[in-house]
Design a protein around this motif. Structure first.
Motif, PDB file in Angstrom:
ATOM      1  N   VAL A  63       1.232  15.466   0.519  1.00 54.43           N
ATOM      2  CA  VAL A  63       1.671  13.910   0.537  1.00 54.43           C
ATOM      3  C   VAL A  63       3.701  13.945  -0.118  1.00 54.43           C
ATOM      4  CG1 VAL A  63       2.741  11.456   0.178  1.00 54.43           C
ATOM      5  CG2 VAL A  63       0.198  12.435   1.519  1.00 54.43           C
ATOM      6  N   LEU A  64       4.852  14.009  -0.345  1.00 54.21           N
ATOM      7  CA  LEU A  64       5.324  13.660  -1.615  1.00 54.21           C
ATOM      8  C   LEU A  64       5.938  12.388  -1.728  1.00 54.21           C
ATOM      9  CD1 LEU A  64       7.487  17.188  -0.445  1.00 54.21           C
ATOM     10  CD2 LEU A  64       5.991  16.836  -1.848  1.00 54.21           C
ATOM     11  N   GLY A  65       6.284  12.324  -3.064  1.00 57.73           N
ATOM     12  CA  GLY A  65       6.649  10.789  -3.318  1.00 57.73           C
ATOM     13  C   GLY A  65       6.943  10.695  -4.595  1.00 57.73           C
ATOM     14  N   VAL A  66       7.476   9.883  -5.060  1.00 58.08           N
ATOM     15  CA  VAL A  66       8.117   9.363  -6.730  1.00 58.08           C
ATOM     16  C   VAL A  66       6.708   8.488  -7.051  1.00 58.08           C
ATOM     17  CG1 VAL A  66       9.166   8.499  -7.952  1.00 58.08           C
ATOM     18  CG2 VAL A  66      10.212   9.375  -5.385  1.00 58.08           C
ATOM     19  N   LEU A  67       6.369   9.327  -8.311  1.00 64.51           N
ATOM     20  CA  LEU A  67       5.868   8.736 -10.019  1.00 64.51           C
ATOM     21  C   LEU A  67       6.189   7.592  -9.989  1.00 64.51           C
ATOM     22  CD1 LEU A  67       2.731   8.466 -10.696  1.00 64.51           C
ATOM     23  CD2 LEU A  67       3.711  10.553 -12.427  1.00 64.51           C
ATOM     24  N   HIS A  68       6.335   6.347 -10.241  1.00 61.44           N
ATOM     25  CA  HIS A  68       6.947   4.942 -10.972  1.00 61.44           C
ATOM     26  C   HIS A  68       5.709   4.925 -12.464  1.00 61.44           C
ATOM     27  CE1 HIS A  68       9.954   4.629  -7.648  1.00 61.44           C
ATOM     28  NE2 HIS A  68       8.559   4.109  -6.527  1.00 61.44           N
ATOM     29  N   GLU A  69       6.278   4.926 -13.514  1.00 63.16           N
ATOM     30  CA  GLU A  69       5.639   5.005 -14.401  1.00 63.16           C
ATOM     31  C   GLU A  69       6.208   3.083 -15.069  1.00 63.16           C
ATOM     32  OE1 GLU A  69       6.021   5.927 -18.154  1.00 63.16           O
ATOM     33  OE2 GLU A  69       4.688   5.483 -19.601  1.00 63.16           O
ATOM     34  N   CYS A  70       5.143   2.244 -14.335  1.00 66.33           N
ATOM     35  CA  CYS A  70       6.388   0.673 -14.691  1.00 66.33           C
ATOM     36  C   CYS A  70       5.074   0.061 -15.666  1.00 66.33           C
ATOM     37  CB  CYS A  70       5.084   0.357 -13.309  1.00 66.33           C
ATOM     38  SG  CYS A  70       6.468   0.626 -12.295  1.00 66.33           S
ATOM     39  N   PRO A  71       5.568  -1.658 -16.045  1.00 62.25           N
ATOM     40  CA  PRO A  71       5.161  -2.356 -17.071  1.00 62.25           C
ATOM     41  C   PRO A  71       3.881  -3.083 -16.222  1.00 62.25           C
ATOM     42  CG  PRO A  71       7.257  -2.846 -16.579  1.00 62.25           C
ATOM     43  CD  PRO A  71       7.158  -2.263 -15.909  1.00 62.25           C
TER      44      PRO A  71
END
Length: 262
Positions: A63-71
């Motif tokens: 599965v391709l996606g986007v890795l988000h770094e979040c507070p």
């Protein structure tokens, strides 16, 4: 800070921001050994199925996606947006990035919300495609996404307010009724909604949801405002989209009055 792997509508930044989550940085990522499905039943039938991930033994599946770094303080907002504990569970998966493997949160469908007959709506798939293209995911993966069958579009009849005297609410008076919700000038009572909508009572109750839905359209740039609704600066596609939801609200809840935007 935490890492979150978005593979559905949340791989699109506009969609994620509309849910109140603002990542500090994002990057493409892959989840090998899993496959993308659209078998999580949406709360409203005209929206079909939404994204899910399932383990897969098939060679090459990922599965391709986007890795988000979040507070850290975004996590409760994200849990609510993903209906954690109702439609989805939150798990940790190991995703691959250009810098190596990263453990990240992801949401998987709960068994009682899985429906293998579901297809995604055109709106939902368009959001995925927009996010995938902006993130510059593998073109072959985007091409497969673009060929995903979608739910047939059935035009909803125009919503009409029931005849007779009905009370008029505004934002203040609606807020005093946590079982009431409003949409595009109509107010509905959710108190007798089916049990699977109990979660939505907490999200919709006492609020006008028009802007909420408008900012989830595939044409949204996230800049719609309450003034646009007050002045009825909506285009035909937006009116048609809201009309579809009005018919679903009417089906699920009880009409009780009008909502005034002043």
């Amino acid at each position: 800070m935490f890492w979150y792997f978005g593979f559905g509508s949340n791989l699109d930044m506009t969609s994620l921001r509309a849910k109140g989550v603002q990542p500090v940085r994002s990057q493409p990522a892959a989840l090998p050994g899993w496959r993308l499905r659209f078998n999580v039943r949406h709360f409203f039938r005209h929206e079909g199925g939404v994204g899910n991930i399932e383990p897969s033994d098939a060679p090459g599946d990922q599965v391709l996606g986007v890795l988000h770094e979040c507070p850290d303080d975004s996590l409760p907002t994200l849990d609510q947006a993903e209906a954690r504990g109702v439609g989805y569970d939150r798990i940790v998966v190991d995703v691959e990035t250009a810098a190596g493997t990263v453990p990240a949160f992801a949401y998987v469908g709960r068994p009682d919300f899985i429906d293998e007959s579901c297809l995604p709506s055109r709106r939902y798939l368009n959001i995925l495609l927009r996010g995938a293209r902006l993130a510059e995911l593998d073109p072959a993966y985007i091409k497969r996404l673009a060929h995903q069958p979608t739910l047939a579009v059935v035009a909803a009849p125009p919503f009409e307010h029931p005849p007779g005297p009905h009370p008029i609410f505004n934002a203040d008076s609606l807020r005093a009724h946590p079982d009431y919700t409003a949409l595009y000038g109509a107010v509905f009572d959710m108190s007798d909604a089916r049990p699977s909508h109990d979660f939505l009572k907490g999200l919709f109750g006492g609020r006008d949801m028009t802007l909420f839905h408008l900012q989830r359209m595939d044409s949204s740039d996230g800049n719609e405002t309450l003034d646009d609704i007050r002045a009825d600066r909506l285009d035909e596609a937006q009116r048609r989209y809201l009309n579809g939801y009005l018919q679903e609200y009417k089906r699920e809840y009880r009409y009780i009055g009008r909502f005034a935007y002043y």
